[in-house]
Design a protein around this motif. Structure first.
Motif, PDB file in Angstrom:
ATOM      1  N   CYS A 137      23.199  57.438  -4.420  1.00 49.76           N
ATOM      2  CA  CYS A 137      24.139  57.452  -5.538  1.00 49.76           C
ATOM      3  C   CYS A 137      23.586  58.351  -6.637  1.00 49.76           C
ATOM      4  N   VAL A 138      24.380  59.314  -7.075  1.00 49.92           N
ATOM      5  CA  VAL A 138      23.960  60.238  -8.129  1.00 49.92           C
ATOM      6  C   VAL A 138      25.065  60.337  -9.174  1.00 49.92           C
ATOM      7  N   ASP A 139      24.674  60.545 -10.419  1.00 50.81           N
ATOM      8  CA  ASP A 139      25.696  60.707 -11.462  1.00 50.81           C
ATOM      9  C   ASP A 139      25.281  61.713 -12.536  1.00 50.81           C
ATOM     10  N   THR A 140      24.051  62.219 -12.440  1.00 51.14           N
ATOM     11  CA  THR A 140      23.570  63.242 -13.362  1.00 51.14           C
ATOM     12  C   THR A 140      22.836  64.311 -12.558  1.00 51.14           C
ATOM     13  N   VAL A 141      22.626  65.453 -13.178  1.00 49.05           N
ATOM     14  CA  VAL A 141      21.887  66.531 -12.517  1.00 49.05           C
ATOM     15  C   VAL A 141      20.481  66.062 -12.163  1.00 49.05           C
ATOM     16  N   GLU A 142      19.881  65.251 -13.024  1.00 53.16           N
ATOM     17  CA  GLU A 142      18.528  64.749 -12.773  1.00 53.16           C
ATOM     18  C   GLU A 142      18.481  63.884 -11.506  1.00 53.16           C
ATOM     19  N   ASP A 143      19.587  63.196 -11.200  1.00 50.89           N
ATOM     20  CA  ASP A 143      19.624  62.337 -10.017  1.00 50.89           C
ATOM     21  C   ASP A 143      19.526  63.125  -8.718  1.00 50.89           C
TER      22      ASP A 143
END
Length: 280
Positions: A137-143
């Protein structure tokens, strides 16, 4: 005060269906009737159903009687636990969330590393992730650093996210050079239409009021989009939270509402805001 309403606002069909199933269950059944978690993210609706007899339980292992699956859905293990306990299940999962669950399962079956663009702690995302092993699960560029390099990816999105955010995240993922990327659009058109109508209205008014539960992801998204247009924006659950300084010196106010906000909350707010004199 002049008040303009967004062309699309308030309940979506998934929320209407969940509430209808809850009220039908309460009318037709006796004994213990509960929803597994709050059936939608709106305190006023949850309170209304509670007064009619709908309880809220958080642990499926302790559920009994009749249990409603909320509009956000649940994972397979939850359904299995409820079935083992002999619980009667009323499934109020939104049909679009159900589709996202099926897509995730199919992508995994086809050998893709499943990626969900969404808020990891949101109940819809938790449920969707439960339909395949090892979902990232990702929601930001950092993820994106958590994505396995060299893997072929199958991507879906939280249904309530904006198309802009989905597109930006997909672009960042593709730029990483994965050998194969399959993208399935699981966004909700009802939410997208409300977002577009809210942004259109925000450009025409002096202040925006976004009505809906503070825990509602789609309502928070509406508030963020309106604020990004440069107009003062206030996210309120109902009229009781309104303060005169919010509209002081303003001539025209815009009102929109999240997909889980009932019509009576909208009508009460609009009626009282129209009677408000910002010059006083």
């Amino acid at each position: 005060m002049e008040v303009r309403l967004a062309k699309k606002l308030g309940f979506c069909f998934g929320v209407e269906r969940a509430i209808a199933l809850a009220e039908q269950s309460l009318a037709e059944r006796t004994g213990n009737i509960a929803s597994l978690g709050e059936i939608i993210h709106n305190r006023q609706v949850v309170q209304m159903l509670s007064e009619q007899g709908l309880r809220v339980v958080d642990d499926p292992a302790k559920a009994a009687g009749t249990v409603l699956i909320r509009s956000h859905g649940e994972g397979p293990e939850v359904f299995e636990t409820l079935s083992r306990r002999g619980v009667e299940i009323v499934d109020a999962t939104c049909v679009l969330v159900k589709r996202a669950q099926q897509v995730v399962a199919q992508l995994a079956k086809e050998g893709y590393q499943v990626v969900v663009i969404g808020q990891a702690e949101h109940p819809e995302v938790k449920a969707v992730c439960a339909y395949a092993p090892g979902v990232v699960c990702v929601d930001t560029v950092e993820d994106l650093a958590r994505l396995p390099s060299g893997a072929k990816l199958g991507i879906v999105c939280q249904t309530t996210h904006s198309p802009g955010h989905f597109g930006r995240m997909v672009g960042q993922i593709v730029a990483r050079g994965h050998p194969e990327v399959k993208i399935v659009n699981t966004l909700c058109n009802e939410v997208r239409n409300r977002q577009g109508a809210a942004v259109e209205l925000a450009d025409q008014v002096d202040v925006m009021f976004v009505l809906g539960g503070k825990q509602s992801a789609n309502t928070r998204q509406l508030a963020q989009l309106c604020a990004a247009e440069g107009v003062p924006t206030h996210h309120l659950e109902r009229w009781a939270q309104f303060r005169p300084e919010m509209a002081a010196g303003k001539s025209v106010a815009g009102v929109t509402a999240g997909a889980s906000t009932p019509q009576w909350v909208i009508e009460e707010f609009v009626s009282k805001l129209r009677a408000f004199d910002p010059a006083e």
